[in-house]
Design a protein around this motif. Structure first.
Motif, PDB file in Angstrom:
ATOM      1  N   ARG A 112       1.333  -1.126  -0.182  1.00 31.47           N
ATOM      2  CA  ARG A 112      -0.273  -0.070   0.129  1.00 31.47           C
ATOM      3  C   ARG A 112       1.418   1.289  -0.062  1.00 31.47           C
ATOM      4  O   ARG A 112       0.320   2.720   0.356  1.00 31.47           O
ATOM      5  CB  ARG A 112      -1.141  -0.232   1.546  1.00 31.47           C
ATOM      6  CG  ARG A 112       0.038   0.369   2.556  1.00 31.47           C
ATOM      7  CD  ARG A 112      -0.974   0.607   3.892  1.00 31.47           C
ATOM      8  NE  ARG A 112      -0.792   0.682   4.385  1.00 31.47           N
ATOM      9  CZ  ARG A 112      -0.290   1.095   6.333  1.00 31.47           C
ATOM     10  NH1 ARG A 112      -2.547   1.023   6.048  1.00 31.47           N
ATOM     11  NH2 ARG A 112       0.066   0.636   7.106  1.00 31.47           N
ATOM     12  N   LYS A 113       2.181   1.285  -0.192  1.00 31.45           N
ATOM     13  CA  LYS A 113       3.394   2.436   0.092  1.00 31.45           C
ATOM     14  C   LYS A 113       2.850   2.858  -0.967  1.00 31.45           C
ATOM     15  O   LYS A 113       3.396   2.737  -2.081  1.00 31.45           O
ATOM     16  CB  LYS A 113       4.635   1.915   0.817  1.00 31.45           C
ATOM     17  CG  LYS A 113       4.888   3.369   1.453  1.00 31.45           C
ATOM     18  CD  LYS A 113       6.548   2.976   2.046  1.00 31.45           C
ATOM     19  CE  LYS A 113       7.506   4.317   3.150  1.00 31.45           C
ATOM     20  NZ  LYS A 113       8.224   3.584   3.234  1.00 31.45           N
ATOM     21  N   LEU A 114       3.049   4.691  -1.234  1.00 30.61           N
ATOM     22  CA  LEU A 114       2.778   5.209  -2.703  1.00 30.61           C
ATOM     23  C   LEU A 114       4.447   4.871  -2.943  1.00 30.61           C
ATOM     24  O   LEU A 114       5.156   5.101  -2.135  1.00 30.61           O
ATOM     25  CB  LEU A 114       2.490   6.289  -1.529  1.00 30.61           C
ATOM     26  CG  LEU A 114       0.856   7.169  -1.285  1.00 30.61           C
ATOM     27  CD1 LEU A 114       0.746   8.326  -1.166  1.00 30.61           C
ATOM     28  CD2 LEU A 114      -0.168   6.394  -2.019  1.00 30.61           C
ATOM     29  N   ASP A 158       6.170   7.769  -1.506  1.00 28.20           N
ATOM     30  CA  ASP A 158       6.729   7.671   0.565  1.00 28.20           C
ATOM     31  C   ASP A 158       8.226   6.927   0.118  1.00 28.20           C
ATOM     32  O   ASP A 158       8.613   7.399   0.766  1.00 28.20           O
ATOM     33  CB  ASP A 158       5.846   6.793   0.632  1.00 28.20           C
ATOM     34  CG  ASP A 158       4.792   8.537   1.449  1.00 28.20           C
ATOM     35  OD1 ASP A 158       4.943   9.251   1.508  1.00 28.20           O
ATOM     36  OD2 ASP A 158       3.373   7.385   1.723  1.00 28.20           O
ATOM     37  N   ARG A 201      10.555   8.986  -1.410  1.00 30.85           N
ATOM     38  CA  ARG A 201      11.664  10.093  -0.223  1.00 30.85           C
ATOM     39  C   ARG A 201      11.510   9.209   0.357  1.00 30.85           C
ATOM     40  O   ARG A 201      13.292   9.064   0.984  1.00 30.85           O
ATOM     41  CB  ARG A 201      10.502  10.544   0.586  1.00 30.85           C
ATOM     42  CG  ARG A 201       9.886  11.812  -0.495  1.00 30.85           C
ATOM     43  CD  ARG A 201       8.048  12.161  -0.176  1.00 30.85           C
ATOM     44  NE  ARG A 201       8.806  13.170   0.838  1.00 30.85           N
ATOM     45  CZ  ARG A 201       9.376  14.248   1.609  1.00 30.85           C
ATOM     46  NH1 ARG A 201       9.846  14.367   0.392  1.00 30.85           N
ATOM     47  NH2 ARG A 201       9.733  14.191   2.370  1.00 30.85           N
ATOM     48  N   GLU A 202      11.571   7.705   1.185  1.00 30.03           N
ATOM     49  CA  GLU A 202      12.052   7.393   2.830  1.00 30.03           C
ATOM     50  C   GLU A 202      12.552   6.396   2.445  1.00 30.03           C
ATOM     51  O   GLU A 202      13.760   6.086   2.791  1.00 30.03           O
ATOM     52  CB  GLU A 202      10.125   6.944   3.421  1.00 30.03           C
ATOM     53  CG  GLU A 202       9.537   7.949   4.081  1.00 30.03           C
ATOM     54  CD  GLU A 202       8.224   7.666   4.399  1.00 30.03           C
ATOM     55  OE1 GLU A 202       7.939   6.725   4.981  1.00 30.03           O
ATOM     56  OE2 GLU A 202       7.467   8.700   4.095  1.00 30.03           O
ATOM     57  N   GLU A 233      -0.739  14.777  -1.224  1.00 31.86           N
ATOM     58  CA  GLU A 233      -1.663  13.233  -1.478  1.00 31.86           C
ATOM     59  C   GLU A 233      -3.255  13.354  -1.574  1.00 31.86           C
ATOM     60  O   GLU A 233      -3.576  11.974  -2.079  1.00 31.86           O
ATOM     61  CB  GLU A 233      -1.685  13.161   0.235  1.00 31.86           C
ATOM     62  CG  GLU A 233      -0.189  12.274   0.220  1.00 31.86           C
ATOM     63  CD  GLU A 233      -0.041  11.768   1.998  1.00 31.86           C
ATOM     64  OE1 GLU A 233       0.276  10.438   2.411  1.00 31.86           O
ATOM     65  OE2 GLU A 233      -0.801  12.580   2.720  1.00 31.86           O
ATOM     66  N   HIS A 234      -3.613  13.497  -2.953  1.00 32.38           N
ATOM     67  CA  HIS A 234      -4.747  13.635  -3.366  1.00 32.38           C
ATOM     68  C   HIS A 234      -4.585  13.978  -5.161  1.00 32.38           C
ATOM     69  O   HIS A 234      -5.715  14.163  -5.787  1.00 32.38           O
ATOM     70  CB  HIS A 234      -5.873  14.383  -2.814  1.00 32.38           C
ATOM     71  CG  HIS A 234      -6.473  15.764  -2.339  1.00 32.38           C
ATOM     72  ND1 HIS A 234      -5.770  15.284  -0.928  1.00 32.38           N
ATOM     73  CD2 HIS A 234      -6.264  16.135  -2.996  1.00 32.38           C
ATOM     74  CE1 HIS A 234      -5.987  16.907  -0.847  1.00 32.38           C
ATOM     75  NE2 HIS A 234      -6.471  17.323  -1.809  1.00 32.38           N
ATOM     76  N   ASP A 255      11.715  16.230   5.101  1.00 27.23           N
ATOM     77  CA  ASP A 255      13.004  15.245   4.456  1.00 27.23           C
ATOM     78  C   ASP A 255      14.118  14.729   5.397  1.00 27.23           C
ATOM     79  O   ASP A 255      14.821  14.223   4.822  1.00 27.23           O
ATOM     80  CB  ASP A 255      13.429  16.152   3.554  1.00 27.23           C
ATOM     81  CG  ASP A 255      12.848  16.836   2.244  1.00 27.23           C
ATOM     82  OD1 ASP A 255      11.765  16.424   1.951  1.00 27.23           O
ATOM     83  OD2 ASP A 255      12.948  18.214   1.634  1.00 27.23           O
ATOM     84  N   GLN A 272      15.962  12.944   8.142  1.00 28.44           N
ATOM     85  CA  GLN A 272      15.815  12.042   8.403  1.00 28.44           C
ATOM     86  C   GLN A 272      16.631  11.952   9.428  1.00 28.44           C
ATOM     87  O   GLN A 272      17.871  11.889   9.561  1.00 28.44           O
ATOM     88  CB  GLN A 272      16.818  11.107   6.893  1.00 28.44           C
ATOM     89  CG  GLN A 272      15.779  10.611   6.138  1.00 28.44           C
ATOM     90  CD  GLN A 272      16.237   9.797   5.048  1.00 28.44           C
ATOM     91  OE1 GLN A 272      17.609   9.555   4.361  1.00 28.44           O
ATOM     92  NE2 GLN A 272      15.402  10.241   3.665  1.00 28.44           N
ATOM     93  N   TYR A 306       2.265   5.566   8.503  1.00 27.84           N
ATOM     94  CA  TYR A 306       1.105   4.486   7.857  1.00 27.84           C
ATOM     95  C   TYR A 306       0.535   3.224   9.342  1.00 27.84           C
ATOM     96  O   TYR A 306      -0.290   3.287   9.502  1.00 27.84           O
ATOM     97  CB  TYR A 306       1.628   3.265   7.136  1.00 27.84           C
ATOM     98  CG  TYR A 306       1.421   3.697   5.932  1.00 27.84           C
ATOM     99  CD1 TYR A 306       0.887   3.841   4.719  1.00 27.84           C
ATOM    100  CD2 TYR A 306       3.239   4.638   4.895  1.00 27.84           C
ATOM    101  CE1 TYR A 306       1.560   3.783   3.443  1.00 27.84           C
ATOM    102  CE2 TYR A 306       3.466   5.297   4.203  1.00 27.84           C
ATOM    103  CZ  TYR A 306       2.083   4.624   3.362  1.00 27.84           C
ATOM    104  OH  TYR A 306       2.748   5.595   1.850  1.00 27.84           O
ATOM    105  N   ARG A 312      -3.340  16.510   4.054  1.00 29.66           N
ATOM    106  CA  ARG A 312      -3.434  18.175   3.344  1.00 29.66           C
ATOM    107  C   ARG A 312      -4.830  18.064   4.112  1.00 29.66           C
ATOM    108  O   ARG A 312      -5.421  19.222   4.563  1.00 29.66           O
ATOM    109  CB  ARG A 312      -4.303  17.548   2.322  1.00 29.66           C
ATOM    110  CG  ARG A 312      -4.344  19.620   1.574  1.00 29.66           C
ATOM    111  CD  ARG A 312      -3.587  20.741   2.205  1.00 29.66           C
ATOM    112  NE  ARG A 312      -2.386  20.863   1.828  1.00 29.66           N
ATOM    113  CZ  ARG A 312      -1.376  21.588   1.577  1.00 29.66           C
ATOM    114  NH1 ARG A 312      -1.597  22.899   2.459  1.00 29.66           N
ATOM    115  NH2 ARG A 312      -0.756  22.167   1.044  1.00 29.66           N
ATOM    116  N   THR A 344      -9.736  19.130   0.916  1.00 29.46           N
ATOM    117  CA  THR A 344      -8.949  19.157   0.393  1.00 29.46           C
ATOM    118  C   THR A 344      -9.194  20.177  -0.386  1.00 29.46           C
ATOM    119  O   THR A 344      -9.373  20.677  -0.683  1.00 29.46           O
ATOM    120  CB  THR A 344      -9.760  17.752  -0.702  1.00 29.46           C
ATOM    121  OG1 THR A 344     -10.741  18.301  -1.084  1.00 29.46           O
ATOM    122  CG2 THR A 344     -10.128  16.663   0.170  1.00 29.46           C
ATOM    123  N   MET A 375      -9.608  20.020  -3.685  1.00 28.30           N
ATOM    124  CA  MET A 375     -10.322  19.489  -4.869  1.00 28.30           C
ATOM    125  C   MET A 375     -11.931  20.369  -4.431  1.00 28.30           C
ATOM    126  O   MET A 375     -12.661  21.203  -4.819  1.00 28.30           O
ATOM    127  CB  MET A 375     -11.195  18.446  -5.256  1.00 28.30           C
ATOM    128  CG  MET A 375      -9.740  17.385  -5.503  1.00 28.30           C
ATOM    129  SD  MET A 375     -10.466  15.861  -5.639  1.00 28.30           S
ATOM    130  CE  MET A 375      -9.287  14.933  -4.481  1.00 28.30           C
TER     131      MET A 375
END
Lengths: 181, 778
Positions: free
Chosen positions: A22-24, A27, A30-31, A43-44, B34, B36, B116, B276, B696, B698
């Motif tokens: 499921r990881k975009l 992501d 970047r990660e 993210e949309h 960014d 890390q 996640y 967002r 959003t 949109m």
């Protein structure tokens, strides 16, 4: 969530990573790959900040899973400047002050670089239309348009064998001129 | 002013592309997300689904069982609050305490190995609520209806009244009076980069390092120390690259405290980055204002008196440290007369709580609202008297011989070019020609409108959303090798301070730009400063850089005079080299001086300290310095679709001395684009139950490239009496532009007798109003 092995081809290099299905793509770029120049703004799929090329086509990396990118060539902003030298579009955006906070900039560079390859001689309205899928909150777009115009001129001069990219025309587009009147 | 330059200015005033750009264009800049750090945990929040409710219970057992979850926190685990400044007694809890007061309020914080997993765990937390009736209407809220948002306090948390002497008589005896109600709907800054924060204990010193895209690094450090009861010197705030802020990132937010506290409790680095949807639900909102206005004037349109009831919906809590509701109303009340000479003023302010997101700062704060009201009022007068809108403005503008001018609210306009900027804008636009074109176009069924907007912009204020430190600081060090490093306490987010501050220093020091590096946003390195906000970085930061540069230069002159055996007055600098004026052969380089200052200290001229380091603090001579200008817009409105197209847009801007016109114009372009959004697109919509429907991009529409007009900009220069003659200019373009565009739309619709007093003006508003209008167009 179970991770699966994925082989990604990014900027001409091969990366073997284990990621959740499921990881975009954004992501993972970047990660897991560590290329943080691709930015995530919504993210949309609206803001365009995460735009990369998948097989040379501008693509929103926040609307793709990384596992869908297997077998495709992914190109990110980090690939555009060769040896740290800005490319023609990047240089033109710098000279025309086409960026402020810079967050949308990588997405805009990826979108417009691809656009200029296919449309070497755009009008101002063409450029604004091509930019319409990338949001910028700082610049009001005017100097981005000026930068893209300048890059298009430099491309044209380069391909016609002109020796100088400078030319004599004024590029202070924020003063004078009326494109709508 | 010229004598303030130690050298002939080569860099101040030049169109210099930015030193910041390269790293941003290559994608190598480091924004918060960014960064890390090994073993970095991520936080996510369970947010209230209700606008108002009691929390009955929180069951997080299922969340704890998800692999990778490290902690689940409620208010009981981190019982901290953001205290309220000023008159309001209500604190804002880090996580909801017993009650939730707006949809999106953070109730539970989950920390996990990845975002996640943290979001999975949030879904596994069960919170039981008893919903309560939400308070959503600011005018009803003033009477504590339907109820109080906070039991302990009435809904009106700020009330002020002001009246000039003789107001009532002047108002009552005026030949004409009009009443009108202006309203702006909620907006938000919507920076492309969302908010975020990382807290990580420094394994070497044990201190806590906090990375945060804040506009005020020193103030955030102080806030965290105070609110979390930590020692200030054990905290370090670092501002990474910031992807837009616009006032919204000046506030200290509950999430910031939660992350720092979680890192303390877990003894591991923790990050939170808003998605967002969270941004819309938790970034401060802005511009939720109503102005009930009465204006008295004579036959020529000369305004005699203005009476205004200013109301703002402040949301559930007063945002810390700057309530947007108080900021928008109290400042608007001070400049509601704009650049017009209006003798009498009466204002009443009411700021109320509601069950909505707190109102905070967004670029221009009060200005876009006040300008919309003030210019709308002038247009209504012109319409009523059948006078030309430009003529009524001429009648009312503060004249050059009235400056410095104290307005009816007591604010002193130190200097400006009100009439000049207005006439220049009309000429640039070719106003008469557009009026003729408008007439012709109407005959063929095309509806053009012209909008005019004169603005004043209070800048360089002692107090703003960036804090209440009325000065800025700059440290300059000439390194042993002769290069220059400077530090400022600013918190930029795209304004180009690394370039502009270097321009100021380069002129002071007589060195080239590439030999100066400007650093900011690290409380361990930068001298204490207020930060970036309220258009203060140019005039105050620039003033600090100028003063520090000059102090350093004085010391360098002594060195050079000593080494060249010349008088100090005869020393001149160019390209990092001092020479005796007129004798280029006798010279000494900055590198030579630095070598002595650090390594050959017995050669230092007597009376000078070892080394080349200075820190200077600059406080401007006035508490506020006014920029001004005029915007003029021409639009075409399609009456059947409601589509508005901006055909021409002119800006005449006067912010005193320009440090870098390229950057000033970029700021203007961006502000006008945001003004297009404010006038035509952007609206945070709540439904009747207090749900935010626009979460959003949109639903909440930002202006895209085809909608934003190409602007033509002219600069006028009326220097301030502060350092370099610089005035601030970050907000003026957004202060003026909504009024210009709204005025143009109203002018286009004048054949129908339709005039909008509420922003934004969406296509459906236009179509609906024209459908209702009985007046047929000419």
């Amino acid at each position: 969530m179970n991770e699966v092995p994925v082989t990604l081809w990014v900027n001409g290099q091969t990366y073997a990573v284990r990621v959740s299905p499921r990881k975009l793509l954004s992501d993972v770029i970047r990660e897991d790959i560590g290329l943080t120049g691709t930015h995530v703004g919504c993210e949309h799929g609206v803001c365009g900040a995460c735009t990369v090329w998948v097989d040379d086509r501008p693509t929103r990396s926040c609307l793709m899973f990384a596992i869908q990118a297997e077998g495709h060539a992914v190109t990110t902003i980090e690939a555009l400047a060769q040896h740290g030298q800005l490319n023609v579009l990047q240089q033109a955006l710098h000279e025309e002050h086409g960026l402020q906070c810079g967050f949308c900039t990588p997405g805009i560079v990826m979108t417009m670089e691809a656009y200029l390859h296919e449309h070497p001689n755009p009008t101002v309205d063409d450029i604004r239309d091509a930019l319409s899928g990338n949001l910028c909150r700082c610049t009001g777009y005017q100097n981005i348009v000026a930068g893209v115009q300048k890059a298009a001129r430099v491309f044209a001069q380069n391909s016609s064998g002109a020796t100088s990219a400078a030319g004599n025309e004024s590029t202070h587009l924020s003063e004078g001129g009326r494109e709508y009147v | 002013m010229a004598e303030e330059f130690a050298s002939a200015p080569h860099f101040v005033g030049a169109r210099i592309p930015r030193t910041e750009d390269s790293r941003l264009l290559r994608g190598e800049a480091q924004y918060l997300d960014d960064i890390q750090i090994p073993n970095l945990l991520e936080m996510a929040f369970v947010r209230s689904p209700y606008a108002a409710a009691r929390i009955l219970s929180v069951d997080s057992s299922a969340a704890w069982n998800i692999p990778g979850v490290r902690a689940v926190f409620t208010f009981a685990d981190m019982p901290f609050v953001l205290p309220q400044n000023g008159p309001s007694p209500i604190d804002q809890p880090v996580l909801a305490r017993e009650r939730v007061r707006h949809a999106g309020e953070a109730v539970v914080a989950v920390v996990a190995e990845s975002r996640y997993i943290a979001e999975d765990a949030c879904e596994a937390v069960h919170v039981a609520y008893t919903p309560e009736e939400p308070v959503l209407d600011m005018q009803a809220a003033q009477k504590d209806r339907p109820r109080r948002v906070h039991d302990a306090a009435p809904n009106v948390f700020y009330h002020q009244e002001y009246e000039t002497e003789g107001f009532q008589a002047a108002f009552d005896t005026a030949p004409h009076r009009l009443t009108m109600t202006f309203q702006t709907t909620r907006q938000t800054a919507c920076s492309l980069e969302t908010r975020g924060i990382i807290a990580a204990a420094d394994p070497f010193s044990g201190r806590m390092t906090v990375y945060c895209g804040t506009q005020s690094p020193h103030r955030l450090r102080g806030d965290l120390a105070e609110m979390l009861q930590m020692e200030e010197h054990l905290l370090r705030v670092i501002v990474p690259e910031v992807g837009g802020a616009f006032g919204m990132k000046a506030a200290t937010y509950p999430e910031y405290l939660a992350v720092v506290q979680a890192a303390r409790l877990l003894r591991q680095p923790v990050k939170w980055t808003a998605d967002r949807v969270e941004s819309f639900l938790s970034d401060v909102h802005a511009r939720d204002d109503i102005h009930d206005l009465e204006v008295a004037f004579d036959q020529r349109g000369q305004i005699i008196a203005v009476k205004d009831h200013l109301m703002a919906d402040g949301g559930a809590y007063a945002s810390y440290p700057f309530s947007g509701a108080i900021g928008e109303t109290s400042l608007a009340a001070k400049v509601i007369t704009g650049p017009y000479d209006i003798a009498h003023l009466s204002t009443v302010i009411d700021c109320t709580y509601s069950n909505k997101v707190p109102l905070g700062a967004y670029r221009g704060v009060w200005g876009p609202v006040a300008s919309f009201v003030q210019e709308g009022m002038v247009d209504r007068i012109a319409q009523f008297l059948h006078l030309d809108a430009a003529e009524v403005r001429r009648t009312n503008l503060v004249q050059p011989n009235q400056l410095p001018y104290r307005n009816a609210a007591g604010m002193l306009y130190d200097s400006g070019s009100f009439t000049e900027s207005f006439e220049h804008a009309l000429a640039q636009l070719d106003y008469t020609r557009w009026r003729a074109t408008q007439e012709q176009a109407r005959r063929v069924g095309k509806y053009l409108g012209i909008g005019l907007s004169n603005f004043v912009e209070p800048t360089a204020m002692a107090s703003s959303e960036a804090g209440s430190i009325g000065y800025e600081s700059c440290s300059v060090r000439v390194e042993p090798s002769g290069t220059v490093t400077a530090w400022l306490g600013l918190g930029p987010s795209g304004q180009g301070h690394e370039t502009t501050m270097a321009q100021v220093l380069a002129d002071q020091l007589g060195v080239d730009l590439e030999h100066i590096v400007v650093l900011h946003g690290d409380t361990d390195a930068a001298p204490l400063g207020g930060g970036t906000g309220g258009s203060r970085s140019g005039p105050l930061g620039g003033g600090a850089a100028m003063q520090a540069g000059r102090k350093m230069r004085e010391r360098l002159d002594v060195y050079a005079a000593h080494m060249l055996e010349a008088a100090v007055e005869d020393i001149a600098w160019e390209h990092g080299r001092a020479h005796v004026r007129g004798v280029y052969a006798r010279h000494v380089s900055l590198r030579d001086i630095a070598r002595i200052a650090y390594n050959d200290v017995r050669q230092i001229p007597s009376g000078l300290p070892i080394g080349l380091e200075v820190t200077e603090r600059y406080q401007p001579p006035r508490p506020v310095s006014f920029s001004n200008g005029t915007h003029a817009a021409v639009v075409e409105v399609n009456p059947s679709t409601g589509q508005v197209t901006v055909l021409d847009y002119v800006v005449v801007n006067d912010c005193g001395t320009l440090i870098n016109p390229l950057i000033v114009e970029g700021q203007i372009h961006g502000g006008v684009a945001q003004g297009v959004g404010a006038a035509l697109l952007e609206s945070l919509v709540y439904d009747d139950s207090g749900q935010l429907l626009t979460t959003t991009l949109m639903d909440y529409l930002l202006p895209s490239a085809p909608l934003v007009p190409r602007m033509r900009i002219e600069h006028l220069v009326t220097p301030s009496d502060g350092a370099l003659g610089v005035k601030g200019m970050g907000e003026g373009s957004l202060i003026a532009s909504p009024a210009a565009i709204a005025g143009a739309v109203n002018d286009a619709l004048s054949p129908w007798g339709v005039s909008f007093e509420r922003l934004p003006i969406a296509p459906r508003d236009i179509v609906t109003s024209l459908g209702r209008s009985s007046a047929a167009p000419v």
